[in-house]
Scaffold this motif. Sequence first.
Motif, PDB file in Angstrom:
ATOM      1  N   ASN A  84      18.943  31.689  27.097  1.00 15.98           N
ATOM      2  CA  ASN A  84      19.794  30.813  26.283  1.00 15.98           C
ATOM      3  C   ASN A  84      21.279  31.173  26.360  1.00 15.98           C
ATOM      4  OD1 ASN A  84      19.132  33.229  25.068  1.00 15.98           O
ATOM      5  ND2 ASN A  84      19.271  32.426  22.985  1.00 15.98           N
TER       6      ASN A  84
ATOM      7  N   GLY B 282      23.538  32.028  29.525  1.00 16.75           N
ATOM      8  CA  GLY B 282      24.408  31.495  30.569  1.00 16.75           C
ATOM      9  C   GLY B 282      24.691  32.510  31.660  1.00 16.75           C
TER      10      GLY B 282
ATOM     11  N   THR C 132      27.172  21.575  34.573  1.00 15.33           N
ATOM     12  CA  THR C 132      26.526  22.749  33.991  1.00 15.33           C
ATOM     13  C   THR C 132      27.584  23.702  33.453  1.00 15.33           C
ATOM     14  OG1 THR C 132      24.787  22.546  35.653  1.00 15.33           O
ATOM     15  CG2 THR C 132      24.900  24.622  34.441  1.00 15.33           C
TER      16      THR C 132
ATOM     17  N   ARG D 110      26.753  29.352  26.816  1.00 11.04           N
ATOM     18  CA  ARG D 110      26.471  28.625  25.577  1.00 11.04           C
ATOM     19  C   ARG D 110      27.757  28.381  24.802  1.00 11.04           C
ATOM     20  NH1 ARG D 110      22.097  31.520  22.018  1.00 11.04           N
ATOM     21  NH2 ARG D 110      23.748  33.050  21.876  1.00 11.04           N
TER      22      ARG D 110
ATOM     23  N   MET E  23      29.478  25.541  26.328  1.00 14.92           N
ATOM     24  CA  MET E  23      28.748  24.294  26.009  1.00 14.92           C
ATOM     25  C   MET E  23      29.055  23.849  24.581  1.00 14.92           C
ATOM     26  SD  MET E  23      24.783  23.516  26.756  1.00 14.92           S
ATOM     27  CE  MET E  23      24.065  21.897  26.549  1.00 14.92           C
ATOM     28  N   THR E  24      29.116  24.802  23.668  1.00 13.04           N
ATOM     29  CA  THR E  24      29.425  24.488  22.276  1.00 13.04           C
ATOM     30  C   THR E  24      30.823  23.876  22.162  1.00 13.04           C
ATOM     31  OG1 THR E  24      28.037  26.313  21.589  1.00 13.04           O
ATOM     32  CG2 THR E  24      29.566  25.469  19.944  1.00 13.04           C
TER      33      THR E  24
ATOM     34  N   THR F 172      23.612  19.799  31.681  1.00 11.61           N
ATOM     35  CA  THR F 172      22.499  20.758  31.557  1.00 11.61           C
ATOM     36  C   THR F 172      22.845  21.942  30.657  1.00 11.61           C
ATOM     37  OG1 THR F 172      22.999  22.369  33.291  1.00 11.61           O
ATOM     38  CG2 THR F 172      22.081  20.256  34.006  1.00 11.61           C
ATOM     39  N   ASN F 173      21.827  22.723  30.380  1.00 10.09           N
ATOM     40  CA  ASN F 173      22.026  23.997  29.677  1.00 10.09           C
ATOM     41  C   ASN F 173      22.816  24.950  30.584  1.00 10.09           C
ATOM     42  OD1 ASN F 173      19.665  24.181  31.404  1.00 10.09           O
ATOM     43  ND2 ASN F 173      19.388  26.213  30.563  1.00 10.09           N
ATOM     44  N   PRO F 174      23.419  25.987  30.003  1.00  7.22           N
ATOM     45  CA  PRO F 174      24.241  26.889  30.821  1.00  7.22           C
ATOM     46  C   PRO F 174      23.404  27.773  31.753  1.00  7.22           C
ATOM     47  CG  PRO F 174      24.136  27.677  28.547  1.00  7.22           C
ATOM     48  CD  PRO F 174      23.463  26.340  28.572  1.00  7.22           C
ATOM     49  N   THR F 175      23.667  27.670  33.039  1.00 11.04           N
ATOM     50  CA  THR F 175      23.014  28.509  34.055  1.00 11.04           C
ATOM     51  C   THR F 175      23.917  28.556  35.287  1.00 11.04           C
ATOM     52  OG1 THR F 175      21.940  26.766  35.340  1.00 11.04           O
ATOM     53  CG2 THR F 175      20.747  27.544  33.422  1.00 11.04           C
TER      54      THR F 175
ATOM     55  N   SER G  26      22.903  27.268  37.873  1.00  9.65           N
ATOM     56  CA  SER G  26      22.622  25.934  38.383  1.00  9.65           C
ATOM     57  C   SER G  26      22.555  25.904  39.904  1.00  9.65           C
ATOM     58  CB  SER G  26      23.645  24.950  37.831  1.00  9.65           C
ATOM     59  OG  SER G  26      23.254  23.637  38.094  1.00  9.65           O
TER      60      SER G  26
END
Lengths: 164, 426
Positions: free
Chosen positions: B99, B101, B335, B339, B342-343, B362-365, B367
Motif C-alpha cells: 500500500n 509505493g 501511476t 500513496r 496519490m492523496t 492506478t495505485n502507487p507502484t 507500474s
Amino acid sequence: MKITGKVWKYGDDVNTDVIFPGKYTYTIKERSEMAKVALEDLDPEFTKNAAPGDIIVGGKNWGCGSSREQAVSCLKERGLGAIIAKGFARIYYRNCLNEGLPIIVSPEAVDAIEAGEDVTVDFDRGKIVTKKGEFAFPPYPDFVRGLIEDGGLIPHVKKSLGLK
Amino acid sequence: MGKTMIEKIIERASGKQVKVGDRVWCHMDLSTARDFGGANCTEQFDKVTDKKGLVWDPDKIAFTFDLQAPAHSEGVAKNQKTIRDFAKRQGISKVFDINWGIGQHVLLENGLVKPGDVILGTDSHMNLLGAVGAFATGVGNTDIVASWFKGTNWFRVPESMKITATGTFGKGVCMRDYLTYLVGRLGADGMSFRSVEFDGPVIENANLAERITLCSMVTEMDGKIGLILPNGEVLDWLRSRAGEEVIERTKMITPDADATYVSHMTVDVSSLEPLASCPDAPDNVKPVREVAGTPINQVHIGSCSNGRFEDIAAAFDILKAGGFTVSPSVRTIITPSTREVMTRCAEAGMIQKFLEAGVVFTNPTCSLCTAEHYGVLPSGDVGVSTTNRNFIGKVGKGSNTYLMSPMSAMAAAVRGVITDPRDLLR
C-alpha cells in the motif's frame, strides 16, 4: 588458470533484460533452470548450444540495465568460461565478482576476435590468445583479487568476522 | 587538495581519508530490498547462515513492495510472504508493504534518507536518492546479503564529473527533457562508474520532483551516483521529514571549491525542446517533433523518474489544454509514485478529472517498468512512457516504447499520435 572456449560475439550495451528476461525472475529460482534460459531474448542459438568453457565477447557497457544478479548467475551456472568486453556496466561488474565469473576488459581483443573462433584466456600470464595474436590484460586490483581468492564477497565477509 | 561530494560521503562512511581509486569498506546507513529481488536476498541470507544468522541491525534494513503490488500471481505472492516472514523473524519493522509505493520515494517521504547517507538497494535506480545528496546504489542480492552481516560493503572512490545547468526551460520543456538531452549527448556509458555533481541555477531552483527526475537516469549512463546539494525548499522539506541533522549533513558533503573533476560541462536549458528516447534505447534521442505523428497504442505516466505530484500535475495541465479527453484509440495509464502523491492528486481534484477523461489511474507502484506488471504491451504495439528504460521487449516482447516527459506523454494521449506538447499549449 587457463581456459579455452568457443566465442559467442555480441555488440554494445547488451542489457540484463535480454541476458535474463524479467518475466523469469519469480518463476525461476533454481540456478540450473536459470542456465537454461540464458540469453534467450538475445541469441536463441546460445541458449540452445552454449557449452561449458565457452566465452562471451561483448562491446562496451556489457550488462547495463537492471541490477538482477540472475543475469550473471545464469551464465555462471551454464559454465561460461569468461566474458571479454570493451567495458562492463558497473552493477554487472560487481555481480560478476560476487558470482566468481571471470571478466576481462580488452577493447583491442574484442575488435580482433571473430565470432565462433576458439580463444584461450591465460590468467597466469594475463594474455588472451586469439587467431590474430595475443592481447595482454591487466590483473585484477589487489583488493578485488583478495575477494576472489576467498571465494567471493560473502565468504570474504564471513572470514573477516571469524564465521564459518 | 579539495574534496568532491562523493569523497566526503565515502570518508564519513569509511572513517578514512580517501582519494580517487581507493577501495574502502563503508558502513551502510540503510540496506534495502524490494519485492522484486528481496526474496532472493532473504533466502540467500538464510542459506549462507543455515537459517541461524541475525542481521546486524534490524533498524537499518527496509523492504519495499513496489514492483508487483498487489501481487498478481501465486509466485509473486509467495515471494512477498517470504520477505514478510523474514522481517518478522529478524525484528525488521520497516516493511513498506503493497500500500506504500515506490521504494526510494517512500524512504524519502518517511525521513529515512539524509544527505551523506550510504544506502544499498536491489533496484538499479536507487541512485535517484542522490537528489538529496545521499549515495545510494543498486546492487545484486549477494551485495545486499553481504552487507547484512555487519552493515558494511566496499566501494571504489569514483572520479567525479560536474554538469552545470543554466537558463530557463521554455514552454512545454522540463527537467525530463534536460535529462533526455544528457542521455543522448553522453550515451549509455557516458558516465561510466563516475559520480556526477549536478549544479547551476536551474538545479538550485528545482523542486524535489525535478531533482529526482534528473538523478533517476544516471544508471542509464552507467554512472555510480548523481548528487545534488540540498538547498532552499528541498532542504526545508528534508528537515521536516528527516530531522535537524540534515543541516549539518548538508554542510558536511558540500564540495570544496578546489575539488578535482575529470570533466565539467555547462548546458543552457533555454535552447532545449521536447525530446524523446526512441526505440529501443534511452540514448537514441530525437526531438519529439521529428517523431510526431507516430501512431501509438498506450501511454504510461509514472515511475521513479516521473511519478511525483508535480509530474502528474504537468500532465494534467496538458490534458486540460486538450479539452479534458484522451484519445479513445489509446490506453492511458497514470501511476503515482506513492500513496502520499496519490492523496495529493485526490485532494487537488485531479483524479476525478483524469477518470472522466478516460484515464486508468492506478495505485502507487513501479507500474510499467517491466513486463511483470499489469498493462504490458502485446507484440506489435507502440507505447509512450515516462519510465527510464525502453530496451527491446522491456514491457512486452515485440513491442516498442518511446520515453518522454509527462507533458509530451499526455500530449500523445490526447491526440492519439506522438505530439509536441507545445502544439497543445499554443
